[in-house]
Design an enzyme around this catalytic site. Sequence first.
Site, PDB file in Angstrom:
ATOM      1  N   CYS A 229       0.824  -1.215   0.000  1.00  0.00           N
ATOM      2  CA  CYS A 229       0.000   0.000   0.000  1.00  0.00           C
ATOM      3  C   CYS A 229       0.861   1.269   0.000  1.00  0.00           C
ATOM      4  O   CYS A 229       1.450   1.614  -1.015  1.00  0.00           O
ATOM      5  CB  CYS A 229      -0.998  -0.029   1.141  1.00  0.00           C
ATOM      6  SG  CYS A 229      -2.370   1.134   0.894  1.00  0.00           S
TER       7      CYS A 229
ATOM      8  N   GLU B  34      -2.176  -8.648   3.998  1.00  0.00           N
ATOM      9  CA  GLU B  34      -2.258  -9.160   5.372  1.00  0.00           C
ATOM     10  C   GLU B  34      -3.696  -9.258   5.866  1.00  0.00           C
ATOM     11  O   GLU B  34      -3.990 -10.052   6.768  1.00  0.00           O
ATOM     12  CB  GLU B  34      -1.438  -8.287   6.326  1.00  0.00           C
ATOM     13  CG  GLU B  34      -2.001  -6.913   6.628  1.00  0.00           C
ATOM     14  CD  GLU B  34      -1.599  -5.843   5.636  1.00  0.00           C
ATOM     15  OE1 GLU B  34      -1.748  -4.646   5.961  1.00  0.00           O
ATOM     16  OE2 GLU B  34      -1.137  -6.194   4.529  1.00  0.00           O
TER      17      GLU B  34
ATOM     18  N   HIS C 194      -3.736  -4.551   0.685  1.00  0.00           N
ATOM     19  CA  HIS C 194      -3.259  -5.055   1.972  1.00  0.00           C
ATOM     20  C   HIS C 194      -3.410  -6.580   2.024  1.00  0.00           C
ATOM     21  O   HIS C 194      -4.433  -7.084   2.499  1.00  0.00           O
ATOM     22  CB  HIS C 194      -4.046  -4.412   3.122  1.00  0.00           C
ATOM     23  CG  HIS C 194      -3.647  -3.007   3.411  1.00  0.00           C
ATOM     24  ND1 HIS C 194      -2.683  -2.675   4.343  1.00  0.00           N
ATOM     25  CD2 HIS C 194      -4.063  -1.840   2.869  1.00  0.00           C
ATOM     26  CE1 HIS C 194      -2.527  -1.367   4.373  1.00  0.00           C
ATOM     27  NE2 HIS C 194      -3.356  -0.828   3.483  1.00  0.00           N
TER      28      HIS C 194
END
Length: 236
Positions: free
Chosen positions: A115, A212, A210
Amino acid sequence: MTRPLIAIPARFSATTSALRYAAEVNARALIEAVWRAGGEPASIHPADPASDDVAARLARFDGVLLPGGGDLAPHRYGAVDTHESVYDVDDLQDAFDLEVARRTLHLGLPLLAVCRGLQVVNVALGGTLEQDMGGPEREHRHVVHPVAIQRGTVLEQATGVGKTEASCYHHQRVDRPGVGLAVTARAADGTVEGLELPGVHGWFTAVQWHPEDTAHEDPAQQGLFDAFVRAARDGR
């Protein structure tokens, strides 16, 4: 087997109630994704690169992860005006992250940029950003949307897919790619969602989303962290 040591620049937080003071933090989901991949995540303090030898600090690590965060100051990529939506700009954070990006690429350390991290790499290499993407029809904030990945890229090899569902939280995007950077992924509206440096020494890929957020349930997203940590372990 010893876990490879992964440097992750900390993000400044004005309030952290459990600690009673302002803090330097990283997202727990990001740390956990690196840990699941077999890495040893280590937050590093953002210090002024004018008086701090960033290259020497990074040399002790096996890989670097540039995480998400607030916006870069528009003057960093040559903009004269600042859009009203630009937020959480921190001059020290910008200076440190940009130097980390440059030094990591120069050292050839494995680098995963997420990001804001992608935007940092782009600006570090002379690219520019669109300060705000516009209204709801161009919204990439708090959404999960499909991303098409270019074949033969580090990103495709890491995720193992040609299309993925990406969890996004950004209101800015790449305008002009930095020197040598190739686009490796795009959203349906043409937004650049991935960048790489073909022929670069060392493992590197950057994503605008993102990974994650969904890595705990999506093998393609966890695959990014797995490939990154594997490269750090192998010394590439």
